[in-house]
Design a protein around this motif. Structure first.
Motif, PDB file in Angstrom:
ATOM      1  N   VAL A   1     -43.379  49.824 -17.458  1.00 15.46           N
ATOM      2  CA  VAL A   1     -43.078  48.729 -18.384  1.00 15.46           C
ATOM      3  C   VAL A   1     -41.577  48.712 -18.607  1.00 15.46           C
ATOM      4  CG1 VAL A   1     -43.493  47.717 -20.643  1.00 15.46           C
ATOM      5  CG2 VAL A   1     -45.310  49.003 -19.517  1.00 15.46           C
ATOM      6  N   GLU A   2     -40.985  47.549 -18.495  1.00  8.62           N
ATOM      7  CA  GLU A   2     -39.544  47.404 -18.710  1.00  8.62           C
ATOM      8  C   GLU A   2     -39.230  47.669 -20.167  1.00  8.62           C
ATOM      9  OE1 GLU A   2     -36.047  47.191 -17.101  1.00  8.62           O
ATOM     10  OE2 GLU A   2     -37.576  46.190 -15.884  1.00  8.62           O
ATOM     11  N   PRO A   3     -38.347  48.608 -20.469  1.00 10.18           N
ATOM     12  CA  PRO A   3     -37.990  48.842 -21.876  1.00 10.18           C
ATOM     13  C   PRO A   3     -37.367  47.593 -22.482  1.00 10.18           C
ATOM     14  CG  PRO A   3     -37.201  50.618 -20.470  1.00 10.18           C
ATOM     15  CD  PRO A   3     -37.648  49.516 -19.567  1.00 10.18           C
TER      16      PRO A   3
ATOM     17  N   ALA B   1     -47.193  51.044 -26.163  1.00  8.36           N
ATOM     18  CA  ALA B   1     -46.404  52.260 -26.343  1.00  8.36           C
ATOM     19  C   ALA B   1     -44.917  51.970 -26.196  1.00  8.36           C
ATOM     20  CB  ALA B   1     -46.846  53.316 -25.342  1.00  8.36           C
ATOM     21  N   THR B   2     -44.560  51.126 -25.225  1.00  7.02           N
ATOM     22  CA  THR B   2     -43.158  50.802 -24.980  1.00  7.02           C
ATOM     23  C   THR B   2     -42.529  50.114 -26.187  1.00  7.02           C
ATOM     24  OG1 THR B   2     -43.654  50.589 -22.622  1.00  7.02           O
ATOM     25  CG2 THR B   2     -41.586  49.638 -23.391  1.00  7.02           C
ATOM     26  N   TYR B   3     -43.331  49.393 -26.950  1.00  5.37           N
ATOM     27  CA  TYR B   3     -42.835  48.730 -28.160  1.00  5.37           C
ATOM     28  C   TYR B   3     -43.111  49.550 -29.415  1.00  5.37           C
ATOM     29  CZ  TYR B   3     -41.515  44.553 -25.653  1.00  5.37           C
ATOM     30  OH  TYR B   3     -40.875  43.661 -24.818  1.00  5.37           O
ATOM     31  N   GLY B   4     -43.534  50.795 -29.228  1.00  6.38           N
ATOM     32  CA  GLY B   4     -43.733  51.680 -30.363  1.00  6.38           C
ATOM     33  C   GLY B   4     -44.899  51.301 -31.242  1.00  6.38           C
ATOM     34  N   LYS B   5     -45.995  50.827 -30.632  1.00  4.33           N
ATOM     35  CA  LYS B   5     -47.175  50.423 -31.389  1.00  4.33           C
ATOM     36  C   LYS B   5     -48.336  51.373 -31.095  1.00  4.33           C
ATOM     37  CE  LYS B   5     -44.741  46.851 -32.572  1.00  4.33           C
ATOM     38  NZ  LYS B   5     -44.178  46.723 -33.937  1.00  4.33           N
TER      39      LYS B   5
ATOM     40  N   ALA C   1     -44.375  58.298 -31.660  1.00  5.88           N
ATOM     41  CA  ALA C   1     -44.787  59.204 -30.580  1.00  5.88           C
ATOM     42  C   ALA C   1     -45.114  58.426 -29.305  1.00  5.88           C
ATOM     43  CB  ALA C   1     -45.997  60.021 -31.028  1.00  5.88           C
ATOM     44  N   ALA C   2     -45.720  57.254 -29.474  1.00  5.11           N
ATOM     45  CA  ALA C   2     -46.039  56.426 -28.310  1.00  5.11           C
ATOM     46  C   ALA C   2     -44.772  55.977 -27.593  1.00  5.11           C
ATOM     47  CB  ALA C   2     -46.864  55.211 -28.749  1.00  5.11           C
ATOM     48  N   LEU C   3     -43.757  55.610 -28.369  1.00  4.37           N
ATOM     49  CA  LEU C   3     -42.490  55.180 -27.781  1.00  4.37           C
ATOM     50  C   LEU C   3     -41.856  56.310 -26.981  1.00  4.37           C
ATOM     51  CD1 LEU C   3     -40.188  53.195 -27.415  1.00  4.37           C
ATOM     52  CD2 LEU C   3     -39.308  53.881 -29.662  1.00  4.37           C
ATOM     53  N   GLU C   4     -41.847  57.508 -27.524  1.00  2.64           N
ATOM     54  CA  GLU C   4     -41.276  58.646 -26.806  1.00  2.64           C
ATOM     55  C   GLU C   4     -42.064  58.928 -25.520  1.00  2.64           C
ATOM     56  OE1 GLU C   4     -38.557  61.406 -25.902  1.00  2.64           O
ATOM     57  OE2 GLU C   4     -38.479  60.031 -27.618  1.00  2.64           O
ATOM     58  N   HIS C   5     -43.374  58.840 -25.620  1.00  8.34           N
ATOM     59  CA  HIS C   5     -44.235  59.055 -24.440  1.00  8.34           C
ATOM     60  C   HIS C   5     -43.963  57.998 -23.372  1.00  8.34           C
ATOM     61  CE1 HIS C   5     -47.657  60.467 -22.187  1.00  8.34           C
ATOM     62  NE2 HIS C   5     -48.255  59.284 -22.257  1.00  8.34           N
ATOM     63  N   ALA C   6     -43.769  56.763 -23.801  1.00  8.30           N
ATOM     64  CA  ALA C   6     -43.499  55.682 -22.847  1.00  8.30           C
ATOM     65  C   ALA C   6     -42.186  55.911 -22.116  1.00  8.30           C
ATOM     66  CB  ALA C   6     -43.476  54.341 -23.582  1.00  8.30           C
ATOM     67  N   ARG C   7     -41.187  56.383 -22.834  1.00  6.37           N
ATOM     68  CA  ARG C   7     -39.894  56.637 -22.192  1.00  6.37           C
ATOM     69  C   ARG C   7     -40.014  57.683 -21.098  1.00  6.37           C
ATOM     70  NH1 ARG C   7     -36.611  56.852 -27.919  1.00  6.37           N
ATOM     71  NH2 ARG C   7     -36.054  54.625 -28.019  1.00  6.37           N
ATOM     72  N   GLU C   8     -40.917  58.625 -21.300  1.00  9.43           N
ATOM     73  CA  GLU C   8     -41.077  59.699 -20.316  1.00  9.43           C
ATOM     74  C   GLU C   8     -41.957  59.292 -19.152  1.00  9.43           C
ATOM     75  OE1 GLU C   8     -42.971  64.196 -20.001  1.00  9.43           O
ATOM     76  OE2 GLU C   8     -42.683  63.263 -21.957  1.00  9.43           O
TER      77      GLU C   8
ATOM     78  N   ASP D   1     -41.334  54.691 -17.460  1.00  9.70           N
ATOM     79  CA  ASP D   1     -40.021  54.159 -17.105  1.00  9.70           C
ATOM     80  C   ASP D   1     -40.036  53.616 -15.677  1.00  9.70           C
ATOM     81  OD1 ASP D   1     -37.038  53.933 -17.506  1.00  9.70           O
ATOM     82  OD2 ASP D   1     -37.097  55.243 -15.753  1.00  9.70           O
ATOM     83  N   PRO D   2     -39.674  52.355 -15.476  1.00 13.56           N
ATOM     84  CA  PRO D   2     -39.791  51.762 -14.139  1.00 13.56           C
ATOM     85  C   PRO D   2     -38.866  52.384 -13.098  1.00 13.56           C
ATOM     86  CG  PRO D   2     -38.760  50.231 -15.691  1.00 13.56           C
ATOM     87  CD  PRO D   2     -39.263  51.369 -16.502  1.00 13.56           C
ATOM     88  N   VAL D   3     -37.694  52.829 -13.512  1.00 10.87           N
ATOM     89  CA  VAL D   3     -36.764  53.431 -12.545  1.00 10.87           C
ATOM     90  C   VAL D   3     -37.325  54.766 -12.066  1.00 10.87           C
ATOM     91  CG1 VAL D   3     -34.446  54.356 -12.210  1.00 10.87           C
ATOM     92  CG2 VAL D   3     -34.782  52.260 -13.551  1.00 10.87           C
ATOM     93  N   ARG D   4     -37.762  55.583 -13.008  1.00  6.95           N
ATOM     94  CA  ARG D   4     -38.322  56.883 -12.644  1.00  6.95           C
ATOM     95  C   ARG D   4     -39.559  56.729 -11.764  1.00  6.95           C
ATOM     96  NH1 ARG D   4     -42.141  60.577 -14.400  1.00  6.95           N
ATOM     97  NH2 ARG D   4     -41.485  62.756 -14.419  1.00  6.95           N
ATOM     98  N   ASN D   5     -40.416  55.789 -12.103  1.00  8.27           N
ATOM     99  CA  ASN D   5     -41.641  55.607 -11.329  1.00  8.27           C
ATOM    100  C   ASN D   5     -41.365  55.016  -9.949  1.00  8.27           C
ATOM    101  OD1 ASN D   5     -43.066  56.700 -13.405  1.00  8.27           O
ATOM    102  ND2 ASN D   5     -43.874  54.769 -14.185  1.00  8.27           N
ATOM    103  N   ALA D   6     -40.331  54.182  -9.848  1.00  9.67           N
ATOM    104  CA  ALA D   6     -39.950  53.669  -8.528  1.00  9.67           C
ATOM    105  C   ALA D   6     -39.503  54.808  -7.624  1.00  9.67           C
ATOM    106  CB  ALA D   6     -38.851  52.620  -8.659  1.00  9.67           C
TER     107      ALA D   6
END
Length: 822
Positions: free
Chosen positions: A587-589, A724-728, A779-786, A789-794
């Protein structure tokens, strides 16, 4: 591993026996730059194939049909029966060779001599650059009609050509680049002649005169033996070696085929004839016959003179091996030496070939040891300059680069099967958008919004029909749904044709299939030599254990090379043994998580906004969510429900004839209208907002307080990641443990049973506790960053590509690799 994609080169050789041509080709293969070129060989099975394999090539064996017209072998008289053999080989040769071309992604084809006209025609039809290596000259100076045919075929079918000598290049007259044959300069080198003679049981005081190669009339074996008799008669003492053997060994002529060919005068036992001639001339004590061997270096070192008495325009391998060994030669077959022999500097060329002139030239060298040594030293220097395998390989590689430039970017074909927008195309677009510049993304998919999404992400889009076989948990073929398979069957022929044409035009080294139903695309991609990556996005029906799932898994293993799954739950429901990597969807941050707010979207500010995103499908749990809403509203809970998206088909589609027919057969239903009708029937209209599908969901997610995903089947969909990316925080079902996407109790609530009362209970807790929503959202936002992340997954997906292609991966952290057992 290489840092960039190697250029696959297919060499084609036409004979199974060992000899000069396969030996020369093996030197080239051995010295090719491993970082740039990947050698393959197509040839008949036999000793030559083993030689190529030992040199480092991947060998593809099969029949080879040719049209032989060289100075040493032409069709005439009964030899036309040999042409009949070639005609008989032609059909299987065409089938096998064409299959080899299409199932491997060669960038160019290199033919190892002139007879390979049918193979060259097939290579040209596949639009491959062709290098033609001309090793044997045409007969009679190339002036006859058949020579004109061969010359015209080479001009038409070859991109470029290489000749082993200036003489051969001149006879063909097709503008060939001259690259001499090569020799192992470390193996063939000057040595202690006396020690070598003693090791062979030869008198070290006597000079040794040697003949190397096949015992064949055109190679001059009779003239060599008769010249030895003349030298004996003149009182010149020497020992003589004949190293090699006939094209067919003695045992062949004891077989029925051998005896039959001998009776028909289509072949002869020349080795026996040579031994008989030696006996008749009383030379038995002076001659030794050494059987064919690849280890000839010591035999050259034992030789004082090497004789190459060719009857035609050819200076073969013995000439360059002798030069490398520092041994002067007496040779015929060229007036100028063709760049191989420098007359009177590295050896003696016999102009008027005959027994007498041959004997005189050998006598001259036998009588002057000083001159022999001078010529031998010059021959070695000439070999180091002209016959060095590394130098000649670099010359040929420069030709390859000119006609088949190295790809700066690696083209990857993604295949997607539906025109609509949704989670799968959104995830693929994220991958395409963040691919490293090393890769060049292409997408094959139907026309529609998804194709436009891929184009906007930066892919080259090729539109066409796509046929699938779906057996996902939420849409297996059963009952009247088998009628849908008829649509896929109808789409199959154009799908196969269009994808086959695309694969042949671009020769994609990697094909990435965007879900498991794309079996036909996998077959075509595998058949065209691509590495196939399955992206597993939806779990198989029946927990992956039913008969259809096992059949699908078998086809995936047969046509695939690796798999990527979006989570552990999906991976566990595919009974495959392919290397499998877990890469979560991305998901694009957001640039900002502060949207325009509830007021802008028409949402009440005093209620907790609860979202449901994606396609409105019963399997995703919208009926259960509506019933949970009814429970909460009945309790006067301050909740407002936001439905983002719509049905797979819009309501107006079901007013068409086709839509009404599909709905009447229960193959497709208007679920967008159905949810609105149910909400109205329960009197919940004031507690629901319906927002149309949009690719720009950031404003909506920012306005929500909680996101729900009450899946009634397997999987945690894209809304869980986006929330999660939007902290929900989320309330979701469809997984036993969250599959690495949702952390139960930390980023949201995971329901074992998504019944309405359970959904209502989880939402009730979140509605009543703003601080809990805040903690889970953070916590969801932090998990999403890890994890999302589209760059890391690419980079993780690229690591799969690199491993399949044998490339050095880019240094980056990647998810762990897992093996899924059947």
């Amino acid at each position: 591993m290489s840092k960039r994609l190697r250029t696959p080169v297919l060499y084609v050789h036409h004979r199974s026996e060992l000899g000069g041509a396969p030996a020369s080709l093996s030197y080239l293969i051995r010295e090719l730059d491993d970082d740039q070129f990947e050698p393959h060989i197509y040839c008949p099975p036999g000793p030559a194939a083993e030689l190529f394999r030992e040199a480092g090539a991947r060998v593809h064996t099969g029949p080879v049909s040719g049209f032989t017209h060289i100075w040493a072998s032409t069709y005439r008289g009964r030899r036309w029966l040999l042409f009949a053999r070639e005609l008989a080989l032609l059909p299987p040769h065409v089938v096998r060779f064409r299959r080899t071309l299409r199932r491997n992604q060669f960038e160019l084809v290199h033919f190892n001599d002139s007879p390979l006209i049918p193979a060259a025609w097939l290579a040209q039809r596949e639009r491959l650059p062709v290098v033609w290596h001309l090793r044997s000259a045409l007969p009679d100076g190339g002036g006859d009609r058949r020579s004109a045919f061969v010359r015209a075929a080479i001009k038409r079918l070859a991109t470029t050509s290489i000749a082993i000598t200036h003489d051969v290049a001149s006879v063909f007259g097709v503008g060939s680049t001259v690259v001499p044959n090569s020799v192992d300069l470390d193996r063939f080198r000057p040595g202690d002649s006396a020690a070598a003679k003693e090791a062979l049981g030869l008198d070290p005081q006597l000079p040794v005169v040697s003949y190397f190669g096949f015992i064949y009339p055109s190679k001059g074996f009779r003239e060599f033996i008769e010249a030895a008799a003349r030298l004996r008669d003149k009182g010149l003492d020497a020992s003589y070696l004949i190293v090699g053997g006939a094209v067919r060994g003695e045992e062949f002529f004891r077989t029925l085929v051998g005896r039959s060919l001998q009776v028909a005068d289509l072949t002869r036992n020349y080795e026996a004839e040579a031994k008989q001639l030696v006996d008749e001339l009383g030379l038995t004590a002076l001659f030794r016959f050494v059987p064919f061997t690849q280890d000839t270096a010591n035999l050259y070192q034992a030789s004082d003179v090497v004789v190459a008495p060719s009857q035609g325009p050819e200076l073969g391998r013995p000439v360059i091996e002798a030069a490398a060994s520092g041994v002067p030669v007496v040779a015929s077959g060229s007036r100028t030496g063709g760049g191989v022999v420098v007359p009177r500097e590295t050896g003696i060329l016999v102009d008027n070939f005959g027994v007498e002139t041959l004997a005189e030239a050998v006598a001259e060298l036998l009588a002057d040891a000083t001159n022999r040594e001078r010529l031998g030293r010059a021959a070695r220097r000439h070999a180091e300059e002209n016959f060095d395998p590394q130098k000649n390989a670099r010359r040929i590689e420069s030709i390859y680069r000119r006609i088949a430039p190295v790809r700066e970017r690696i083209p990857v074909l993604y295949v997607h099967h539906r025109p609509q927008l949704g989670g799968a195309p959104s995830s693929l677009a994220q991958l395409i958008r963040h691919l490293d510049r090393r890769f060049e993304p292409h997408v094959f998919c139907p026309e529609g919004p998804a194709a436009e999404l891929f184009a906007d992400a930066g892919a080259t889009v090729h539109t066409g029909e796509v046929s699938i076989f779906a057996h996902a948990w939420d849409s297996p073929y059963e009952g009247l749904r088998w009628l849908v398979l008829g649509r896929e069957v109808a789409a199959l022929p154009p799908h196969l044709h269009q994808l086959e044409r695309l694969m042949r035009a671009h020769r994609f080294p990697v094909v990435h299939l965007n879900d498991s139903p794309l079996l036909a695309a996998a077959m075509v991609s595998h058949r065209n030599g691509a590495k196939v990556v399955w992206h597993l996005r939806s779990a198989l029906a029946g927990e992956g254990r039913d008969r259809r799932s096992r059949a699908i898994a078998a086809m995936m293993e047969r046509w695939g090379d690796a798999a990527i799954a979006i989570d552990r739950d999906v991976a566990a429901r595919f009974p495959i043994r392919l290397p499998l990597t877990i890469v979560h969807n991305s998901v694009e941050p957001p640039v900002s998580r502060n949207g325009a707010g509830k007021a802008t979207l028409g949402l009440p500010a005093d209620r907790v906004a609860i979202g449901f995103a994606g396609f409105v499908r019963r399997q995703k749990g919208w009926p259960e969510l509506v019933e949970a809403a009814e429970i909460l509203v009945g309790e006067s809970a301050p909740a407002h429900f936001v439905i983002m998206g719509g049905g797979v088909r819009p309501p107006e589609y079901f007013r068409t004839l086709r839509g009404r027919a599909l709905e009447a057969t229960n193959l497709l239903t208007d679920e967008e209208s159905a949810i609105k009708e149910l909400v109205a029937a329960k009197g919940l209209g004031g507690n629901f907002s319906f927002l149309p599908f949009t690719a720009e969901t950031g404003e909506i997610y920012s306005a929500l307080d909680v996101v729900t995903f009450p899946n009634q089947g397997v999987g945690l969909g894209r809304p869980v990641l986006e929330a999660a990316t939007y902290g929900k925080p989320v309330v979701a079902s469809g997984s036993r443990d969250g599959a690495g996407i949702l952390l139960p109790g930390r980023t949201g609530f995971l329901l074992d049973d998504a019944r309405p009362e359970n959904i209502a209970a989880a939402l009730r807790e979140l509605i009543a506790a703003p601080e809990l929503r805040t903690r889970l959202g953070a916590a969801a936002l932090e998990h999403a960053r890890e994890r999302f992340d589209p760059v890391r997954n690419a980079r993780a997906v690229e690591a799969v590509y690199d491993e399949l292609l044998g490339l050095e991966p880019e240094p980056a952290p990647v998810p762990r690799r897992e093996q899924v057992a059947a």
